[in-house]
Design a protein around this motif. Structure first.
Motif, PDB file in Angstrom:
ATOM      1  N   ALA A  73      38.552  10.451  22.481  1.00 48.05           N
ATOM      2  CA  ALA A  73      39.816  10.409  22.391  1.00 48.05           C
ATOM      3  C   ALA A  73      40.270   9.436  23.691  1.00 48.05           C
ATOM      4  CB  ALA A  73      40.645  11.690  22.580  1.00 48.05           C
ATOM      5  N   LEU A  74      39.585   9.768  24.847  1.00 46.23           N
ATOM      6  CA  LEU A  74      39.874   9.052  25.980  1.00 46.23           C
ATOM      7  C   LEU A  74      39.427   7.699  26.231  1.00 46.23           C
ATOM      8  CD1 LEU A  74      39.760  12.095  28.604  1.00 46.23           C
ATOM      9  CD2 LEU A  74      41.635  10.889  27.703  1.00 46.23           C
ATOM     10  N   ALA A  75      38.197   7.399  25.169  1.00 43.23           N
ATOM     11  CA  ALA A  75      37.577   6.192  25.386  1.00 43.23           C
ATOM     12  C   ALA A  75      38.413   4.867  25.213  1.00 43.23           C
ATOM     13  CB  ALA A  75      36.333   6.189  24.370  1.00 43.23           C
ATOM     14  N   PRO A  76      39.460   5.012  24.317  1.00 42.77           N
ATOM     15  CA  PRO A  76      40.107   3.772  23.937  1.00 42.77           C
ATOM     16  C   PRO A  76      41.142   3.292  25.127  1.00 42.77           C
ATOM     17  CG  PRO A  76      40.593   5.313  22.150  1.00 42.77           C
ATOM     18  CD  PRO A  76      39.576   6.037  23.077  1.00 42.77           C
ATOM     19  N   PHE A  77      41.122   4.154  26.083  1.00 41.89           N
ATOM     20  CA  PHE A  77      41.893   3.768  27.402  1.00 41.89           C
ATOM     21  C   PHE A  77      41.039   3.504  28.580  1.00 41.89           C
ATOM     22  CE2 PHE A  77      44.204   7.156  25.144  1.00 41.89           C
ATOM     23  CZ  PHE A  77      45.293   6.580  24.872  1.00 41.89           C
ATOM     24  N   GLY A  78      39.948   3.064  28.189  1.00 40.19           N
ATOM     25  CA  GLY A  78      38.935   2.563  29.051  1.00 40.19           C
ATOM     26  C   GLY A  78      38.182   3.658  29.860  1.00 40.19           C
ATOM     27  N   LEU A  79      38.279   4.900  29.632  1.00 43.48           N
ATOM     28  CA  LEU A  79      37.979   6.076  30.497  1.00 43.48           C
ATOM     29  C   LEU A  79      36.703   6.657  30.004  1.00 43.48           C
ATOM     30  CD1 LEU A  79      41.275   7.880  30.473  1.00 43.48           C
ATOM     31  CD2 LEU A  79      40.463   6.530  32.379  1.00 43.48           C
ATOM     32  N   TYR A  80      35.393   6.180  30.715  1.00 45.66           N
ATOM     33  CA  TYR A  80      34.348   6.560  30.276  1.00 45.66           C
ATOM     34  C   TYR A  80      33.384   7.437  31.230  1.00 45.66           C
ATOM     35  CZ  TYR A  80      34.668   2.879  26.723  1.00 45.66           C
ATOM     36  OH  TYR A  80      35.065   2.070  25.834  1.00 45.66           O
ATOM     37  N   ARG A  81      34.215   7.805  32.205  1.00 48.53           N
ATOM     38  CA  ARG A  81      33.630   8.851  33.262  1.00 48.53           C
ATOM     39  C   ARG A  81      34.365   9.942  33.132  1.00 48.53           C
ATOM     40  NH1 ARG A  81      31.454   5.146  38.396  1.00 48.53           N
ATOM     41  NH2 ARG A  81      29.404   4.150  37.292  1.00 48.53           N
ATOM     42  N   VAL A  82      34.433  10.759  32.175  1.00 47.97           N
ATOM     43  CA  VAL A  82      35.309  12.039  32.002  1.00 47.97           C
ATOM     44  C   VAL A  82      34.575  13.086  32.084  1.00 47.97           C
ATOM     45  CG1 VAL A  82      36.665  13.127  30.362  1.00 47.97           C
ATOM     46  CG2 VAL A  82      36.851  10.734  30.132  1.00 47.97           C
ATOM     47  N   GLU A  83      34.990  14.017  33.260  1.00 47.07           N
ATOM     48  CA  GLU A  83      34.450  15.143  33.430  1.00 47.07           C
ATOM     49  C   GLU A  83      35.310  16.558  32.884  1.00 47.07           C
ATOM     50  OE1 GLU A  83      33.988  15.491  37.667  1.00 47.07           O
ATOM     51  OE2 GLU A  83      32.656  13.394  37.877  1.00 47.07           O
ATOM     52  N   ILE A  84      34.432  17.235  32.331  1.00 47.27           N
ATOM     53  CA  ILE A  84      35.166  18.278  31.622  1.00 47.27           C
ATOM     54  C   ILE A  84      34.571  19.671  31.970  1.00 47.27           C
ATOM     55  CG2 ILE A  84      35.779  19.175  29.450  1.00 47.27           C
ATOM     56  CD1 ILE A  84      35.365  16.464  28.097  1.00 47.27           C
ATOM     57  N   GLU A  85      35.306  20.581  32.418  1.00 46.46           N
ATOM     58  CA  GLU A  85      35.174  21.997  32.805  1.00 46.46           C
ATOM     59  C   GLU A  85      35.808  22.848  31.592  1.00 46.46           C
ATOM     60  OE1 GLU A  85      36.090  23.435  36.675  1.00 46.46           O
ATOM     61  OE2 GLU A  85      35.119  21.840  37.804  1.00 46.46           O
ATOM     62  N   SER A  86      34.855  23.497  30.882  1.00 50.87           N
ATOM     63  CA  SER A  86      35.391  24.443  29.489  1.00 50.87           C
ATOM     64  C   SER A  86      35.022  25.739  29.640  1.00 50.87           C
ATOM     65  CB  SER A  86      35.072  23.660  28.393  1.00 50.87           C
ATOM     66  OG  SER A  86      33.685  23.593  28.279  1.00 50.87           O
ATOM     67  N   SER A  87      35.672  26.611  29.208  1.00 54.03           N
ATOM     68  CA  SER A  87      35.287  28.149  29.080  1.00 54.03           C
ATOM     69  C   SER A  87      35.970  28.469  27.848  1.00 54.03           C
ATOM     70  CB  SER A  87      35.923  28.824  30.288  1.00 54.03           C
ATOM     71  OG  SER A  87      37.231  28.858  30.298  1.00 54.03           O
ATOM     72  N   LEU A  88      35.177  29.534  27.193  1.00 53.78           N
ATOM     73  CA  LEU A  88      35.770  30.220  25.801  1.00 53.78           C
ATOM     74  C   LEU A  88      35.759  31.675  26.246  1.00 53.78           C
ATOM     75  CD1 LEU A  88      36.872  30.262  22.879  1.00 53.78           C
ATOM     76  CD2 LEU A  88      34.198  30.262  22.252  1.00 53.78           C
ATOM     77  N   THR A  89      36.927  32.447  26.222  1.00 54.47           N
ATOM     78  CA  THR A  89      37.138  33.984  26.604  1.00 54.47           C
ATOM     79  C   THR A  89      37.574  34.403  25.655  1.00 54.47           C
ATOM     80  OG1 THR A  89      37.836  33.061  28.761  1.00 54.47           O
ATOM     81  CG2 THR A  89      38.143  35.414  28.093  1.00 54.47           C
ATOM     82  N   GLN A  90      36.584  35.519  25.106  1.00 55.70           N
ATOM     83  CA  GLN A  90      36.645  36.459  23.953  1.00 55.70           C
ATOM     84  C   GLN A  90      37.893  37.395  24.450  1.00 55.70           C
ATOM     85  OE1 GLN A  90      33.308  38.482  22.664  1.00 55.70           O
ATOM     86  NE2 GLN A  90      31.816  37.083  23.155  1.00 55.70           N
ATOM     87  N   PRO A  91      38.669  37.822  23.401  1.00 54.25           N
ATOM     88  CA  PRO A  91      39.669  39.034  23.711  1.00 54.25           C
ATOM     89  C   PRO A  91      39.221  40.190  24.415  1.00 54.25           C
ATOM     90  CG  PRO A  91      39.257  38.836  21.244  1.00 54.25           C
ATOM     91  CD  PRO A  91      38.428  37.775  21.997  1.00 54.25           C
TER      92      PRO A  91
END
Length: 581
Positions: A73-91
């Protein structure tokens, strides 16, 4: 029986109705504007967060795909060094939600370090091609900007007749290590082509008549827009249901003129329409329309309309004969019959008019004609009269709008001049002029201003010389709200009935605001009246509030007007539906 009971219980337990819907929250941070909206649009986990049939395996699968979707989704804006921190928390509880969190650092966009731009071929020296590629070294690599630049150059080639132009090389190379981009764009123009003779394949109209729809001559530069405009004119005339434009490139000779074949399928000849409506001016209304799309082989056509309401009944026919530019210019023959019975006047009117209607190069519609009119009327209950004579007339009108149905910016103007003389086989002498103007101006995204004025003047020795249908009255949905239709104007001092005036000055100021969706509100004031120098003059004014609802055929307008100058003052409800302009 126990076996079937067990099966039924098992099905109930396995059915979706027996399971609780999984709750999911998706939190995305670090982005804003286009970056954020594009990520949310392509992030499957976010798009399916409200799915009542979401399962835990499906949720985990979408979560695993999320980083790739965010980077795409960010590549069309020329962003190729995207850093992502993600987490999935159970209820934490049985009723609690799953929470997916994405902290995104988009980094800086890659920049263009080199552009290889080249135009070759016979058209390489055409000055319409840009000397440099629209993007520059050092610009961020925005893919939408690259596609826009590529399309603009290809459009130039098409408009300049290079119909065989080809992109020999076009690509964007991104070096993830050096973090820069190279743009390569090579266009071979090929030879320039020209439009040739247009021939028609159809069985409805004479070819020499159809040639009037062709606004270009053989030998002009081949431009596809000219062919699209030709197709639009032919479809707009409604003679044909389908129009196919076929350039015959294989038949082009040494002069590179491309013959054009138009294949047209005739439309249905007859069109009928029945309609009902309601307006506070005339009450319930019934319409019956008939149209004959073509008569003979020269494009003549006919339409007729019957309209019946409490106050007015009319039967109007119009026979059109196309001339010059047949898509917009014509001779019209109009027989018209009216019967009217309002609070101010009643009578019968017959008109037979012949007029020339043409559109000028500046967008004005000019109608110049001659009517024969016979009118038998009664005004103010005891003022009977009649008119019999010829009435020359001319009008100019113009509509400019971004959307004539639900307008944000635009205007409509109409001027009309008509008159007659006892020396022109007429029973009386008078000259009438009228100006009607309405403007709509947007004030931001949700607000618009609407102004309207109606001005008129009649030169006659007295109001009794003027037929009832031509006198000026005021009041009603499209005049001064707060009063009924046509009840305002000079009053006879003896009968206290409105007789109409020789002058008209009416104005309206309105402010509309969109509230939510298609709903809006309005505040307004209307003012003015019809006047006559032989009678006492009175200025009327109303204020009010309105509700608006946007529809495909124009806004619904419900207004509550308070007549400030009425004695006694009071409220009146108005309802109308139709286009803004």
């Amino acid at each position: 029986m126990g076996f079937w009971f067990g099966v039924a219980l098992l099905l109930m337990l396995l059915s979706p109705a027996g399971a609780k819907a999984l709750k999911l929250e998706v939190k995305v941070s670090g982005l804003e504007g286009q970056y954020e909206s594009n990520v949310l649009a392509l992030l499957g986990l976010y798009q399916e967060r409200g799915d009542t049939e979401m399962s835990v395996p499906r949720l985990r699968a979408l979560y695993r795909r999320a980083p790739e979707q965010i980077r795409d989704a960010l590549a069309p804006f020329g962003l190729y060094r995207v850093e992502i921190e993600s987490s999935l928390t159970q209820p934490e509880t049985e009723e609690g939600p799953w929470v997916a969190t994405f902290k995104i650092d988009p980094g800086n966009p890659v920049k263009i370090s080199q552009i290889d731009y080249l135009i070759t071929g016979p058209g390489a020296d055409n000055p319409r091609f840009p000397k440099q590629f629209p993007m520059k070294v050092g610009d961020p690599l925005i893919h939408a900007d690259y596609e826009k630049a590529k399309s603009s150059i290809l459009n130039i080639a098409s408009e300049e007749g290079y119909i065989q132009a080809s992109l020999v090389r076009h690509l964007v190379l991104v070096d993830p290590v050096a973090y820069d981009a190279i743009v390569e764009f090579h266009l071979e123009t090929g030879e320039r082509f020209y439009l040739g003779q247009v021939r028609f394949e159809q069985d409805l109209l004479d070819d020499d008549f159809l040639q009037k729809f062709v606004t270009f001559k053989p030998g002009v530069i081949y431009n596809p827009e000219l062919l699209l405009e030709l197709q639009g004119r032919l479809i707009g005339a409604e003679y044909f249901e389908d129009v196919e434009i076929r350039p015959l490139e294989d038949e082009a000779g040494v002069d590179r003129q491309v013959p054009i074949e138009v294949i047209a399928t005739r439309n249905k000849a007859n069109v009928y329409r029945v309609g009902v409506g309601f307006g506070t001016d005339v009450g319930p209304r019934f319409n019956l329309d008939y149209r004959r799309r073509y008569i003979g082989r020269r494009g003549h056509n006919l339409k007729a309309e019957l309209e019946v309401s409490q106050l007015e009944q009319s039967l109007v026919a119009e026979y059109r004969i196309p001339i010059r530019n047949p898509s917009r210019d014509f001779i019209q023959i109009r027989p018209e019959i009216y019967a009217f019975d309002t609070d101010s006047r009643e009578g019968d009117l017959f008109k037979l008019g012949v007029a020339q209607s043409v559109q000028t190069k500046h967008g004005w519609r000019r109608v110049m004609g001659l009517d024969y009119r016979y009118e038998d009327f009664s005004v103010a209950n005891d003022d009977d009269g009649s008119f019999n004579g010829l009435v020359p007339n001319i009008s100019w009108s113009k509509v400019v709008a971004d959307d004539p149905i639900n307008t944000k910016n635009g205007y409509r103007i109409n001027t009309y001049l008509q008159g007659t003389s006892e020396n022109l086989l007429s029973s009386s002498s008078w000259l009438s002029g009228q100006l009607n103007y309405k403007v709509i101006k947007s004030l931001g995204e949700k607000m618009r201003f609407i102004g309207r004025t109606n001005l008129g003047a009649i030169w006659a020795s007295g109001i009794e010389e003027v037929p009832a249908s031509q006198r000026f009255f005021a009041g009603g949905d499209n005049s001064i709200r707060g009063w009924a239709f046509d009840v305002l104007g000079p009053d006879d001092p003896v009968t206290n009935e409105t007789v109409g005036g020789r002058f008209l000055a009416v104005g309206s100021l309105e402010l509309e605001h969109q509230i939510v969706g298609k709903w809006g509100g309005a505040v307004f004031t209307d003012f003015g009246n019809a006047f006559d120098p032989d009678y006492q003059e009175e200025w009327e004014q109303s204020v009010g509030l309105g509700i608006r609802y946007s529809t495909p055929i124009g806004p619904v307008r419900i207004d509550l007007a308070y007549a400030l100058t009425k004695d006694p003052a009071g409220f009146r409800l108005h309802f109308a539906l139709g286009p803004d302009l």
